[in-house]
Write an enzyme that holds these catalytic residues in place. Structure first.
Site, short mmCIF file in Angstrom:
data_model
loop_
_atom_site.label_atom_id
_atom_site.label_comp_id
_atom_site.label_asym_id
_atom_site.label_seq_id
_atom_site.Cartn_x
_atom_site.Cartn_y
_atom_site.Cartn_z
N ASP A 210 0.85 -1.20 0.00
CA ASP A 210 0.00 0.00 0.00
C ASP A 210 0.87 1.24 0.00
OD1 ASP A 210 -2.32 1.83 1.13
OD2 ASP A 210 -3.27 -0.10 0.69
N ASP B 61 -6.07 4.89 -5.45
CA ASP B 61 -6.65 5.63 -4.33
C ASP B 61 -6.84 7.09 -4.71
OD1 ASP B 61 -7.54 6.08 -1.75
OD2 ASP B 61 -5.75 5.29 -0.77
N ASP C 80 -12.85 2.44 4.73
CA ASP C 80 -11.67 2.28 5.59
C ASP C 80 -12.08 1.71 6.94
OD1 ASP C 80 -9.86 3.13 3.76
OD2 ASP C 80 -9.59 5.15 4.59
N LYS D 3 -4.19 -0.74 -6.74
CA LYS D 3 -5.20 -0.16 -5.86
C LYS D 3 -5.11 1.34 -6.11
CE LYS D 3 -6.34 0.62 -1.02
NZ LYS D 3 -6.10 0.23 0.37
N ASN E 198 -7.49 10.55 -2.18
CA ASN E 198 -7.72 10.78 -0.76
C ASN E 198 -8.13 12.18 -0.34
OD1 ASN E 198 -7.43 8.38 0.89
ND2 ASN E 198 -5.46 8.18 -0.13
C1 DGJ Z 1 -6.89 5.37 2.08
C2 DGJ Z 1 -7.27 3.97 1.75
O1 DGJ Z 1 -8.65 3.81 1.83
C3 DGJ Z 1 -6.53 3.04 2.70
O2 DGJ Z 1 -6.93 1.72 2.49
C4 DGJ Z 1 -5.06 3.21 2.48
O3 DGJ Z 1 -4.72 2.79 1.19
C5 DGJ Z 1 -4.67 4.65 2.70
N1 DGJ Z 1 -5.47 5.54 1.92
C6 DGJ Z 1 -3.22 4.86 2.37
O4 DGJ Z 1 -2.86 6.19 2.41
#
Ligand code: DGJ
Length: 728
Positions: free
Chosen positions: A360, A472, A542, A470, A474
């Protein structure tokens, strides 16, 4: 038009589940779209406006559908235009409900009245062009019916055929109408970070309820899905109309009840901060708004949507493989990577027969915490002195595929990328650049930024044996400025960002056909049918705490198939300090795409043995769970027991998950009435831990559905799984 004779329609509904038909009655100017699940009718009114006529259970006789009528003004405050169910109204004349299209011409004229121009039918797709009564401004409406679910995908293409620029201020995909004169109830999904997809139900009342995102991405707060019923539907019974909008940016669904007892649902691009210029000859396509109808409650509504997603939207359709069991080291190590540490976790994961090992956030740049490094997609040499390939070949040698976390749309100001290209983030010059999690959003609407991101990911996928990203995302957008383009074009960012995101994913998949992608946005912030065309699963939340997850998953399953629901088993006590047994955590996660996110170094031998057993079990049942039909039998919102049953597509296997959360002293477990079985068949019944009543080993479908099972679930956070195998 399909060449099926209309007279055979009745037989067609019941005999041939996978057929649909689009008919047009030219004499009365009526269309009827029919599948075995539903029908949808429209017609052209006397003045040329397109009117909605019917949406509901299947009809077979187009002559039953009355031609579109012209209404009459009730008063000078109630014009006839407001009484007609116009299929895609322009904002013009005395129309005050939510329009499908609102424009401003270069000279300030904003009146737009859309009338029928022409249509064509090809197989399962109907195209109807509407045109302004004066100008060459067209809205072409598309209706594509999916025979297996009866769901209709609707979208519009707006074209400026004039020689002057126009600006679109609202461009919607479709308006759906419920039958008139009924009191309705709305179901929708709301939430927040770590508590996504919570199911809500409330009456539809006069006025407007807006479900939307202004956040730039789909959002944790509201999900672009709705269901409407007359207030008496349940999981098994009742009429339910439902829809889902396929867009991963600013979206909007307006649920409106007019004073004239019309209930309308209009969805498309969010009108908030929306202004899309069309030069002469240019056009804009709206997202697809899918809509369907169930005669058998919310359960069937979900199953129809799941069918559509699995067969017609996700990459590879029904040929997609079941999701492999994955391990992700995020909750175990966060940013503290060492090659040796990851190898140790990989060895333990391999012993559990995990199939995909994912590292990750933290493998790249100066990413030792969330303050730096985003944007610098080069392997961190301190953490991986032998390069990433040393770990990847080790993981492959253990028999697992390798997956990598990326967050390509973002940048930390403390990064080489930002230092080189501070202009690449969305911004208004001279204004603050609001950071969230210490990061800024790259302006992916820019084609140079898009190319850069594509090249970064393409390079990673080419240089390394990566089978899974994956992906992401954020943070939400802020200061969405695009100073490099003319002021009147800057708001195109909302649309172009998403289109470019889709484009990168499509190109990556085309170039690397074995690459799979998970859509993650700080958990479930980007779950929608738009991105589903390019991704194999969604990161659900999460929040991996198992009891909370039951409610998140119940909401998720209203709209999205179990195969798409990534779910991890993690350590306890989790987020909210709750501790649940390991079996309970596994069974909760096995209702989707199973993953393990725990620190395997902390597990006891007993934990490891149980985990290996549960992973083997998951592999046995995952086709049934991920591709089967879901029956939600008992809800965590209304019972101390949750029960979900999954029946395989061919009907030979079924699995029942049961969870008891907090038994009140001396109360008996509820009866679980199974569903979706063949009453006349016999099933072998097996509980993984002897929690069946009377240790029953075989039972008929009739017994299981009519008498039900009273699973022996006791105390707090008890759980079981029952396997059913059809023997006769
Ligand atoms: C948010 C994701 O939902 C988590 O699973 C993880 O990958 C974090 N970001 C890592 O910064």
């Amino acid at each position: 038009m399909r060449s099926l004779p209309i007279g055979c329609c009745f037989a067609l509904f019941f005999a041939c589940a996978a057929l649909a038909q689009i008919q047009y009655d030219a004499s009365r100017k009526v269309w009827l779209i029919t599948s075995s699940h539903s029908s949808y009718a429209m017609g052209i009114g006397p003045t040329g406006q397109l009117q909605h006529l019917y949406w509901g259970a299947p009809l077979w006789r187009i002559a039953d559908v009355p031609a579109a009528q012209e209404s009459h003004d009730i008063s000078s405050f109630d014009p006839h235009q407001m009484l007609e169910n116009e299929e895609f109204p322009g904002w013009g004349g005395p129309r005050y409900y939510e329009p499908g299209l609102k424009i401003t011409r270069a000279n300030g004229d904003r009146d737009l009245v859309l009338h029928y121009e022409r249509h064509s039918i090809q197989e399962n797709e109907l195209e109807i062009a509407l045109k302004d009564i004066r100008d060459d401004i067209e809205a072409t409406l598309y209706y594509r019916v999916y025979p297996d679910s009866g769901i209709i995908g609707r979208w519009a293409v707006i074209r400026n055929g004039t020689n002057q620029p126009i600006t679109l201020e609202s461009a919607q995909s479709a308006t759906w109408y419920m039958p008139r004169g009924v009191s309705y109830r709305l179901s929708y999904l709301s939430g927040r970070w770590a508590a996504e997809t919570q199911l809500n139900r409330e009456p539809v009342q006069e006025g407007m309820k807006i479900l939307e995102s202004r956040l730039g991405h789909t959002g944790h707060n509201l999900n672009p899905w709705f269901a409407i019923d007359p207030g008496n539907a349940d999981e098994q019974h009742g009429r339910v109309w439902f829809g889902a909008l396929a867009w991963s940016g600013n979206w909007r669904i307006a649920i409106e009840q007019t004073p004239y007892q019309q209930v309308r649902v209009t969805g498309g691009f969010n009108t908030f901060d929306f202004a899309y210029p069309l030069k002469p000859g240019e056009s804009l396509e709206t997202p697809v708004f899918y809509g369907g109808y169930s005669n058998s409650g919310f359960g069937e509504a979900s199953r129809l949507l799941h069918q559509l997603e699995l067969a017609d939207i996700q990459p590879h359709g029904l040929k997609a493989r079941a999701r492999p069991v994955l391990y992700n080291s995020w909750e175990a190590t966060e940013f503290n990577f060492t090659e040796a540490g990851q190898k140790e976790l990989a060895e333990k994961a391999a012993k559990l027969a995990i199939e995909l090992f994912v590292i990750d956030d933290g493998w790249f740049g100066k990413r030792n915490n969330d303050h730096a490094g985003l944007g610098d997609w080069v392997v961190n040499p301190q953490k991986f002195p032998n390069g990433l390939n040393a770990l990847i070949s080790y993981v492959n040698g253990l028999g697992m595929d390798f997956g990598l976390w990326v967050e390509p749309e973002m940048v930390n100001p403390d990064s080489d990328l930002y230092r080189a290209h501070p202009d690449w983030v969305m911004n208004f010059p001279g204004r603050p650049r609001s950071e969230l999690r210490n990061q800024l959003v790259l302006n992916l609407a820019r084609d140079d930024v898009k190319e850069y991101i594509f090249n970064v990911l393409d390079k990673l996928a080419t240089e390394y044996k990566i089978s899974y990203f994956k992906w992401d995302m954020n943070r939400t957008f802020a200061e969405p400025g695009w100073p490099e383009v003319a002021p009147e074009e800057q708001k195109e960012l909302w649309v172009k960002y998403v289109r470019n995101l889709y484009d990168i994913m499509a190109r990556l998949r085309a170039k690397h056909p074995n690459l799979e992608i998970e859509s993650c946005s700080g958990g479930g912030g980007r779950i929608d049918l738009g991105i589903l065309r390019y991704v194999d699963e969604f990161w659900t939340s999460d929040n991996t705490e198992a009891f909370d997850r039951l409610r998140i998953q119940e909401g998720f399953s209203q709209a999205y198939a179990p195969k798409l629901m990534s779910a991890w088993v993690t350590d306890v006590p989790n987020m909210n300090q709750r501790s649940t047994p390991l079996q309970y955590r596994f069974l909760v996660a096995m209702q989707g795409a199973l993953g393990v996110g725990a620190n395997l170094n902390k597990w006891t031998d007993e934990d490891t043995q149980l985990a290996a057993k549960m992973i083997a079990l998951d592999k046995k049942i995952r086709d049934t769970v991920q591709f089967g039909k879901l029956y939600r039998i008992l809800s965590p919102r209304t019972s101390d027991t949750t029960a979900n049953e999954y029946v395989s597509r061919d009907g030979t296997e079924a699995v029942l998950f049961g969870f008891r959360h907090s038994q009140e002293y001396n109360t008996v477990p509820p009866i679980i009435y199974l569903e979706g079985l063949d009453a006349h068949a016999t099933y072998r019944v097996e509980s993984i831990d002897n929690k069946l009543p009377n240790q029953q080993q075989e039972a008929s479908g009739a017994w299981l559905m009519q008498n039900g099972l009273q699973l022996q679930l006791k105390g707090d956070f008890d759980s079981t799984l029952v396997l059913l195998h059809r023997v006769q």
